[in-house]
Design a protein around this motif. Structure first.
Motif, short mmCIF file in Angstrom:
data_model
loop_
_atom_site.label_atom_id
_atom_site.label_comp_id
_atom_site.label_asym_id
_atom_site.label_seq_id
_atom_site.Cartn_x
_atom_site.Cartn_y
_atom_site.Cartn_z
N VAL B 211 43.10 53.94 27.45
CA VAL B 211 44.38 54.70 27.25
C VAL B 211 44.03 55.70 26.59
O VAL B 211 44.70 56.91 26.57
N GLY B 212 43.37 56.36 26.20
CA GLY B 212 43.31 58.12 25.04
C GLY B 212 42.93 58.68 26.21
O GLY B 212 43.72 60.08 26.58
N VAL B 213 41.69 57.96 27.17
CA VAL B 213 42.25 59.70 28.06
C VAL B 213 42.57 59.54 29.02
O VAL B 213 42.81 60.16 29.59
N GLY B 214 44.04 58.66 29.18
CA GLY B 214 44.76 58.84 30.21
C GLY B 214 46.05 59.45 29.77
O GLY B 214 46.24 60.47 30.14
N LEU B 215 46.19 59.75 28.29
CA LEU B 215 47.05 60.06 27.12
C LEU B 215 46.38 61.88 27.41
O LEU B 215 47.57 62.62 27.69
N ALA B 216 45.10 62.09 27.39
CA ALA B 216 44.80 62.86 27.79
C ALA B 216 45.26 63.57 28.81
O ALA B 216 45.09 65.14 29.31
N MET B 217 44.80 63.06 30.02
CA MET B 217 45.21 63.46 31.32
C MET B 217 46.23 63.49 31.22
O MET B 217 46.80 64.84 31.69
N LEU B 285 32.10 65.35 20.50
CA LEU B 285 33.03 66.13 21.80
C LEU B 285 34.59 65.65 21.57
O LEU B 285 35.68 65.81 21.71
N GLY B 286 33.69 64.40 22.30
CA GLY B 286 35.12 63.37 21.98
C GLY B 286 35.62 62.59 21.15
O GLY B 286 36.98 62.63 21.23
N LEU B 287 34.98 63.29 19.69
CA LEU B 287 36.23 62.35 18.51
C LEU B 287 36.42 62.96 17.38
O LEU B 287 37.37 62.98 17.00
N PHE B 307 46.08 71.59 24.80
CA PHE B 307 45.08 71.92 25.98
C PHE B 307 44.34 71.18 25.66
O PHE B 307 43.47 70.68 26.58
N GLY B 308 43.93 72.51 24.89
CA GLY B 308 41.98 72.18 24.09
C GLY B 308 41.66 70.49 23.81
O GLY B 308 40.62 70.63 24.37
N VAL B 309 42.26 70.13 23.50
CA VAL B 309 42.08 68.72 22.46
C VAL B 309 41.95 68.10 24.02
O VAL B 309 40.85 66.98 24.13
N ALA B 310 42.75 68.39 24.42
CA ALA B 310 42.70 67.06 25.98
C ALA B 310 41.25 67.15 26.55
O ALA B 310 40.92 66.35 27.38
N VAL B 311 41.04 67.95 27.08
CA VAL B 311 39.84 69.07 27.95
C VAL B 311 38.70 67.85 26.60
O VAL B 311 37.78 67.40 27.47
N LEU B 312 38.52 68.86 25.27
CA LEU B 312 37.59 67.98 24.66
C LEU B 312 37.89 66.34 24.84
O LEU B 312 36.50 66.18 25.37
N VAL B 313 39.09 65.71 25.06
CA VAL B 313 38.02 64.69 25.49
C VAL B 313 37.78 63.96 26.48
O VAL B 313 37.60 62.82 26.56
N ILE B 314 38.65 64.64 27.41
CA ILE B 314 38.18 64.43 28.70
C ILE B 314 36.74 64.05 28.78
O ILE B 314 35.86 63.83 29.59
N GLY B 316 34.70 64.04 26.57
CA GLY B 316 33.96 63.05 25.50
C GLY B 316 33.59 61.38 26.04
O GLY B 316 33.09 61.24 26.25
N PHE B 317 34.61 61.62 27.09
CA PHE B 317 34.78 60.12 27.75
C PHE B 317 34.01 59.98 29.34
O PHE B 317 33.51 59.63 29.11
N LEU B 318 33.77 61.54 29.52
CA LEU B 318 33.13 61.58 30.69
C LEU B 318 31.87 60.99 30.48
O LEU B 318 30.58 60.31 30.93
N LEU B 319 31.43 62.21 29.47
CA LEU B 319 29.95 62.13 28.45
C LEU B 319 29.54 59.86 28.44
O LEU B 319 29.00 60.06 28.52
N ASN B 320 30.74 59.95 27.75
CA ASN B 320 30.17 58.29 27.63
C ASN B 320 30.29 56.99 28.71
O ASN B 320 28.96 56.64 28.93
N ARG B 321 31.09 57.66 29.62
CA ARG B 321 31.12 56.77 31.02
C ARG B 321 29.29 57.13 32.32
O ARG B 321 28.90 56.61 31.87
N LEU B 322 29.00 58.36 31.51
CA LEU B 322 27.67 59.13 32.57
C LEU B 322 26.18 58.39 31.58
O LEU B 322 25.46 57.79 31.73
N ASN B 323 26.32 58.02 30.08
CA ASN B 323 25.74 57.72 29.12
C ASN B 323 25.46 55.97 29.67
O ASN B 323 23.96 55.77 29.52
#
Ligand code: SF4
Ligand code: SF4
Ligand code: SF4
Lengths: 271, 386
Positions: B211-217, B285-287, B307-314, B316-323
């Motif tokens: 949901v968080g990354v959905g908003l960021a997107m 980065l994400g939080l 926009f910068g905040v959205a990029v950060l959240v995205i 962080g999200f990518l890092l989380n999924r890859l981790n």
């Protein structure tokens, strides 16, 4: 009525006959390709298999699509590794298409025709057993079948058949458990006091005995005694209740917000 | 033929062409020589970039679709309608491309339909497969009005309009299920996944972060697409989304740290391991950076910084999924996995095709709706379906 294999690593002499026999019955390439010449040309009988495997033992290596049973040396102890044929197999529970199944006879069997190659079974297996034919264009998952085809013909698995010292024996799981516990009781100083596979992830159809703690043999020692499939099933079983609840909740919110809007509109008109 | 009619060769177009060429080669390799030749996957590491990025990240990044659909239709917050349609489109393209990525990753892609007829309801993967199939259908229907409008097909338009609410509710439920189920996939590997990431709460974490990354997107896309069509951005809307994102991040952060604390996973912070570096990076980065930033109205109202905040959240999200799907599993697997260049080429090509399709849709369909108030009431009636 469920078959199992008991491996007593204190008896194993590391001859590698079981690894070779496994390759022969599964038509996998032998470590020494020249050895194939020694195979009799007539249909292979059990006596032929025993003679060939005992004179061409293969020790070492890792499980792969070409090696479904490997004999590994851990210091001076030999242990052979192959699918544990879990009582409640994780691999079968995660497979989206049910290509892996525990049969009543004991083996966990694989149906390549159903498999779509997601490799979730490989990810999930707590013993990291299933292997993949990475080089093939239409790859299959490979793992020990506990010689289900041989069992169907009333024969015992090739690996237990050829073992010269009965380090691996085949039988009813209940009987083998009793036998294992008897050995522990008879020679308590010889053994590390535990039957590996009695409880691990809900019990397995391959049981191990050892003189040293099992993690020294590369067998995972951090496994829970409850079956792994419960971990996901607990969550999945919530879904049938959550879906109608969610539908009701969302529908309800919609109804309220919709009504509020309508009321606001009529009020506006009235003004 | 007149040379000036050819599309201009800009820098980005050249990059895209190169990527697609590499992707084409990799595709040929994958489908003639198999997974072993085209990837660095192994028996010890059976899932790699295509599952970790293309599927896990792809599905997550497409979460803007259901988040906004819920906001606009279920909660009746009408002012978000202008950003709804682009989000639905991104979600649809995102899911379609996830399906394409799966065709690469599955060992036997021609059996991809098997879950339709071969059932194993005990499998999380089975549930994900069904949800994604159904949700892709729902998204296609949700976006279909844009196509019907273009073709002036009024009857199907009316039919779809009548079905909008049930459709949206179905979509939200399906999304909730499979977004969380992508986390449940990893519930089965408690001894393999590093304690930073393994948690019985994985399904909940995956859902909230989606949901968080959905908003960021939505913020991210609105920026890009408004730049592309040269239209003023709806800052007042995005500011509200920023506020919502702050709430979601705060809830996520609280739950995540409570969970890490209660499982005693934070003691690993003392180990200077790769996992620690990646974990700290992900959380920071994400939080830890974006959440405090979002608390300032000045930052939320400023186009660039939001926009910068959205990029950060995205990120962080990518890092989380890859981790969760790759790096957190490396230690227990005993091998190091790094994608082969052909894997990367396929992934980049899929992303590139996504951008291409999105810009084509923006050009030829009515995706960007005119700003509020500038249209006739009748038009609103019809567009209300999107
Ligand atoms: S050891 Fe692994 S592959 Fe064998 S039955 Fe158990 S879960 Fe399945
Ligand atoms: S790879 Fe095949 S057998 Fe393994 S889980 Fe996927 S579909 Fe089932
Ligand atoms: S289990 Fe038996 S056949 Fe296999 S290596 Fe040990 S002694 Fe040889």
């Amino acid at each position: 009525m469920s078959k199992a294999i008991l491996v007593d690593t204190t008896r194993c002499i590391g001859c590698g006959a079981c690894a070779t026999a496994c390759k022969v019955v599964n038509h996998l390439p032998l470590g020494d390709p020249g050895a194939a010449h020694d195979l009799p040309t007539r249909p292979l009988g059990d006596d032929d298999l025993v003679a060939f495997a005992q004179s061409h033992g293969e020790v070492g290596g890792h499980l792969s699509a070409d090696m479904l049973n490997v004999v590994q040396a851990h210091g001076s102890v030999f242990v052979r590794r192959f699918c544990m044929h879990c009582q409640q197999p994780t691999c079968a529970s995660v497979c989206p298409v049910g290509a892996l199944k525990k049969t009543a006879a004991g083996p966990v069997e694989y149906d390549a025709g159903k498999c779509m190659g997601c490799r979730y079974c490989m990810m999930a297996c707590p013993f990291s057993i299933p292997r993949y034919e990475w080089k093939a264009l239409f790859p299959k998952v490979k793992k020990c079948t506990m010689c289900a085809p041989r069992q169907a013909k009333g024969l015992q698995p090739a690996c237990t058949l050829v073992c010269p010292v009965q380090a691996g024996i085949f039988g009813e799981r209940d009987d083998l458990l009793k036998e294992a516990e008897k050995r522990l009781a008879d020679e308590p100083t010889k053994y590390f006091h535990r039957v590996y596979g009695k409880q691990e992830v809900g019990g397995t159809s391959v049981l191990y005995l050892s003189a040293v703690p099992f993690d020294q043999l590369g067998l995972p020692s951090n496994l829970p005694s409850e079956p792994m499939p419960l971990l996901t099933y607990r969550v999945l079983s919530e879904i049938p209740t959550l879906v109608p609840l969610g539908g009701l909740l969302l529908g309800g919110i919609w109804w309220i917000t919709n009504r509020r809007e309508k009321v606001a509109k009529t009020e506006k008109k009235m003004e | 033929m007149n040379i000036s009619k050819l599309p201009k060769l800009t820098f980005w177009r050249a990059v895209l062409v190169l990527i697609l060429a590499a992707g084409f080669y990799s595709t040929a390799l994958r489908f003639t020589r198999g997974l072993g030749a085209a990837t660095n996957l192994s028996d010890q590491f059976p899932w790699g970039l295509w599952i970790g990025f293309d599927v896990l990240c792809g599905v997550g990044l497409a979460a803007g679709g259901f988040t906004l659909a819920a906001i606009v239709y279920v909660f009746h917050i009408e002012r978000f309608r202008p950003v709804l349609r682009p989000s639905i489109l991104t979600a649809f393209l995102g899911y379609a491309l996830v399906a394409v990525a799966l065709l690469y990753d599955l060992g036997k892609p021609y059996n991809i339909w098997h879950p339709l007829v071969m059932w194993n309801p005990h499998s999380v993967m089975f549930e994900v497969a069904w949800c994604v199939m159904l949700y892709l259908t729902v998204l296609a229907l949700e976006f279909s009005p844009a196509v019907f409008e273009r073709l002036h097909l009024h009857t199907p338009l009316r039919v779809i309009k009548a079905a909008t609410i049930p459709l949206v509710i179905t979509g939200v439920i399906l999304s909730t299920l499979h977004q969380s189920s992508l986390g449940s996939l990893f519930l089965i590997v408690p001894e393999k996944l590093h304690p930073y990431w393994y948690s019985p709460m994985l399904p909940l974490f995956f859902f909230i972060s989606a949901v968080g990354v959905g908003l960021a997107m939505v913020i991210f896309e609105s920026n890009l697409s408004s730049r592309a069509v040269g239209r003023e951005i709806e800052m007042h809307l995005l500011e509200v989304l920023g506020r919502a994102m702050a709430v979601v991040l705060a809830v996520y952060g609280l739950l995540r740290f409570e969970d890490l604390w209660s499982r005693g996973a934070l003691v690993h912070l003392r180990e200077p391991s790769r996992e620690t570096v990646l974990f700290v990076l992900e959380i920071t980065l994400g939080l830890l950076i974006p959440l405090p930033m979002l608390l300032f109205r000045r930052i939320r109202q400023n186009r660039e910084s939001l926009f910068g905040v959205a990029v950060l959240v995205i990120t962080g999200f990518l890092l989380n999924r890859l981790n969760v799907s790759i790096t957190g599993l490396e230690a227990s697997s005993g091998v190091h996995y790094f994608p082969r260049w052909t894997e990367v080429a396929v992934t980049l090509s899929i992303v590139g095709v996504g951008f291409l399709l999105f810009s084509l849709a923006v050009r030829y369909l009515n995706v960007m709706e005119p700003a509020q108030g500038s249209r006739a009431p009748g038009a609103i009636q019809i567009r209300a379906v999107a």
